[in-house]
Design an enzyme around this catalytic site. Structure first.
Site, PDB file in Angstrom:
ATOM      1  CB  SER A  15      -0.898   0.025   1.232  1.00 48.29           C
ATOM      2  OG  SER A  15      -1.545   1.275   1.304  1.00 48.29           O
ATOM      3  CB  SER A  17      -2.592   4.468   2.158  1.00 54.27           C
ATOM      4  OG  SER A  17      -3.527   4.246   1.136  1.00 54.27           O
ATOM      5  CE  LYS A  64     -11.792  -0.809  -0.440  1.00 52.28           C
ATOM      6  NZ  LYS A  64     -11.761  -0.128  -1.717  1.00 52.28           N
ATOM      7  CG  ASP A 100     -12.521   3.405  -2.714  1.00 53.63           C
ATOM      8  OD1 ASP A 100     -11.378   3.865  -2.579  1.00 53.63           O
ATOM      9  OD2 ASP A 100     -12.879   2.337  -2.177  1.00 53.63           O
TER      10      ASP A 100
HETATM   11  P1  NDP Z   1     -14.051  -7.970  -9.054  1.00 56.08           P
HETATM   12  O1  NDP Z   1     -13.252  -9.197  -8.882  1.00 56.08           O
HETATM   13  O2  NDP Z   1     -15.171  -7.692  -8.100  1.00 56.08           O
HETATM   14  O3  NDP Z   1     -14.654  -7.946 -10.580  1.00 56.08           O
HETATM   15  C1  NDP Z   1     -13.837  -8.175 -11.680  1.00 56.08           C
HETATM   16  C2  NDP Z   1     -14.572  -7.784 -12.987  1.00 56.08           C
HETATM   17  O4  NDP Z   1     -13.611  -7.871 -14.032  1.00 56.08           O
HETATM   18  C3  NDP Z   1     -15.728  -8.709 -13.377  1.00 56.08           C
HETATM   19  O5  NDP Z   1     -16.715  -7.947 -14.003  1.00 56.08           O
HETATM   20  C4  NDP Z   1     -15.061  -9.686 -14.375  1.00 56.08           C
HETATM   21  O6  NDP Z   1     -15.968 -10.213 -15.334  1.00 56.08           O
HETATM   22  C5  NDP Z   1     -14.105  -8.736 -15.067  1.00 56.08           C
HETATM   23  N1  NDP Z   1     -12.938  -9.381 -15.671  1.00 56.08           N
HETATM   24  C6  NDP Z   1     -11.910  -9.975 -15.036  1.00 56.08           C
HETATM   25  N2  NDP Z   1     -10.981 -10.394 -15.941  1.00 56.08           N
HETATM   26  C7  NDP Z   1     -11.457 -10.037 -17.168  1.00 56.08           C
HETATM   27  C8  NDP Z   1     -10.961 -10.201 -18.499  1.00 56.08           C
HETATM   28  N3  NDP Z   1      -9.792 -10.787 -18.747  1.00 56.08           N
HETATM   29  N4  NDP Z   1     -11.701  -9.699 -19.512  1.00 56.08           N
HETATM   30  C9  NDP Z   1     -12.873  -9.075 -19.279  1.00 56.08           C
HETATM   31  N5  NDP Z   1     -13.404  -8.918 -18.051  1.00 56.08           N
HETATM   32  C10 NDP Z   1     -12.704  -9.391 -17.006  1.00 56.08           C
HETATM   33  O7  NDP Z   1     -13.018  -6.783  -9.083  1.00 56.08           O
HETATM   34  P2  NDP Z   1     -13.076  -5.332  -8.406  1.00 56.08           P
HETATM   35  O8  NDP Z   1     -14.298  -4.617  -8.859  1.00 56.08           O
HETATM   36  O9  NDP Z   1     -12.820  -5.457  -6.954  1.00 56.08           O
HETATM   37  O10 NDP Z   1     -11.777  -4.647  -9.050  1.00 56.08           O
HETATM   38  C11 NDP Z   1     -11.702  -4.339 -10.445  1.00 56.08           C
HETATM   39  C12 NDP Z   1     -10.406  -3.600 -10.718  1.00 56.08           C
HETATM   40  O11 NDP Z   1     -10.405  -2.362 -10.051  1.00 56.08           O
HETATM   41  C13 NDP Z   1      -9.150  -4.344 -10.243  1.00 56.08           C
HETATM   42  O12 NDP Z   1      -8.215  -4.340 -11.306  1.00 56.08           O
HETATM   43  C14 NDP Z   1      -8.640  -3.508  -9.089  1.00 56.08           C
HETATM   44  O13 NDP Z   1      -7.227  -3.539  -9.034  1.00 56.08           O
HETATM   45  C15 NDP Z   1      -9.141  -2.132  -9.449  1.00 56.08           C
HETATM   46  N6  NDP Z   1      -9.336  -1.210  -8.305  1.00 56.08           N
HETATM   47  C16 NDP Z   1      -8.656  -0.018  -8.241  1.00 56.08           C
HETATM   48  C17 NDP Z   1      -8.837   0.881  -7.191  1.00 56.08           C
HETATM   49  C18 NDP Z   1      -8.072   2.177  -7.143  1.00 56.08           C
HETATM   50  O14 NDP Z   1      -8.056   2.844  -6.109  1.00 56.08           O
HETATM   51  N7  NDP Z   1      -7.425   2.571  -8.193  1.00 56.08           N
HETATM   52  C19 NDP Z   1      -9.784   0.589  -6.102  1.00 56.08           C
HETATM   53  C20 NDP Z   1     -10.461  -0.675  -6.254  1.00 56.08           C
HETATM   54  C21 NDP Z   1     -10.230  -1.542  -7.312  1.00 56.08           C
HETATM   55  P3  NDP Z   1     -16.818 -11.572 -15.039  1.00 56.08           P
HETATM   56  O15 NDP Z   1     -18.015 -11.152 -14.223  1.00 56.08           O
HETATM   57  O16 NDP Z   1     -17.179 -12.043 -16.402  1.00 56.08           O
HETATM   58  O17 NDP Z   1     -15.903 -12.518 -14.290  1.00 56.08           O
END
Ligand code: NDP
Length: 264
Positions: A15, A17, A64, A100
């Protein structure tokens, strides 16, 4: 006496932070000190927070929801998305906030006048951002690789698509909320669908940070204004800092103090 702050998560060693907040404490002359704390059991969050005599904390994956349960008072948006990433102790009570989504929105407004958005992905981040953007008057559509996670969005009244038969209409912003490109070089949608969505957009945003994703590279080829997840990270930190310091500074002042962490 210095006030203590921490970030809780599992893992948490990566992190940024502590760096971000300590830099701002130092530059603004605020008597705060921020550390990180590995937390394996989310149900121990409240007890650990109080035992460490913290004034505030950030909470990252996977705690969270546990943070929401640890708080005495939760702001309505954080309760709705069941995700608290900021806790503050005030008059013996723990208050929980989600910074966020407002942080993301603060960054997005700088890219122009966004009235419509296409969110790619349907995970936890997409849920929070879609609800928040809609609450700010942005018309949001969602597209995801598979149908399962879209059920929640349908129930919330969002227009949803899987890739099958998806025809991208013009949207002001295209937002990658998938993890595609995080640990590989994949795009979040088949290239022809993505190119169509991006060619009609005014800006493109990724929440992944630490690398330039194939999604952002495609957007840059079209000269679209962009930002990545590091900007979201910074902006959520600015709003958390504002809560930590009881609104003593204005947000732009905090941003000036905090932004240099991106170069460290
Ligand atoms: P989740 O695991 O809850 O959801 C992942 C999503 O990504 C699903 O919709 C999944 O689709 C899709 N997915 C995964 N791999 C692929 C692929 N190869 N092609 C297409 N779709 C794909 O993830 P989160 O919502 O928790 O996190 C999403 C992203 O956000 C992460 O990369 C995380 O690092 C980033 N993030 C960044 C933050 C920041 O502060 N910058 C804060 C929080 C998160 P399916 O439903 O089909 O499996």
């Amino acid at each position: 006496m210095r006030e203590l702050f921490a970030i809780f998560g599992n893992p948490v060693h990566h992190s940024k932070s502590p760096l971000m907040h300590n830099l701002a404490f130092q530059k603004l002359g605020y008597p705060g000190c921020y550390t990180r704390r590995l937390l394996e059991d989310g149900s121990k969050l409240r007890e650990t927070f109080l035992n460490l005599e913290l004034k505030g904390a950030n909470i990252t994956v996977p705690h969270k929801e546990a943070a929401m349960l640890a708080a005495d008072e939760v702001e309505p948006f954080a309760a709705e998305v069941r995700a608290v990433n900021t806790l503050v102790l005030k008059n013996g009570k723990l208050y929980g906030y989600n910074t966020d989504a407002p942080g993301f929105y603060r960054a997005l407004t700088r890219l122009g006048d966004v009235k419509t958005a296409l969110i790619i992905g349907a995970g936890g981040t997409a849920r929070a951002l879609s609800l928040y953007l809609r609450s700010r008057g942005i018309d949001v559509e969602v597209v995801n690789r598979s149908a399962g996670r879209l059920e929640w969005f349908k129930q919330e009244g969002f227009v949803c698509h899987t890739w099958d038969g998806f025809h991208a209409e013009a949207k002001d912003a295209v937002i990658n909320n998938t993890s595609a490109g995080l640990e590989d070089e994949s795009l979040p949608m088949p290239k022809e669908l993505l190119d169509k969505a991006l060619s009609n957009a005014k800006c493109a945003v990724d929440v992944i940070y630490g690398k330039k994703t194939p999604f952002l590279k495609e957007a840059e080829k079209l000269n679209l204004p962009t930002f990545d997840g590091s900007e979201m990270l910074l902006q959520q930190g600015i709003i958390a800092f504002d809560y930590f310091t009881d609104h003593r500074y204005d947000l732009d002042e905090i941003e000036t103090a905090m932004r240099p962490f991106l170069q460290l």
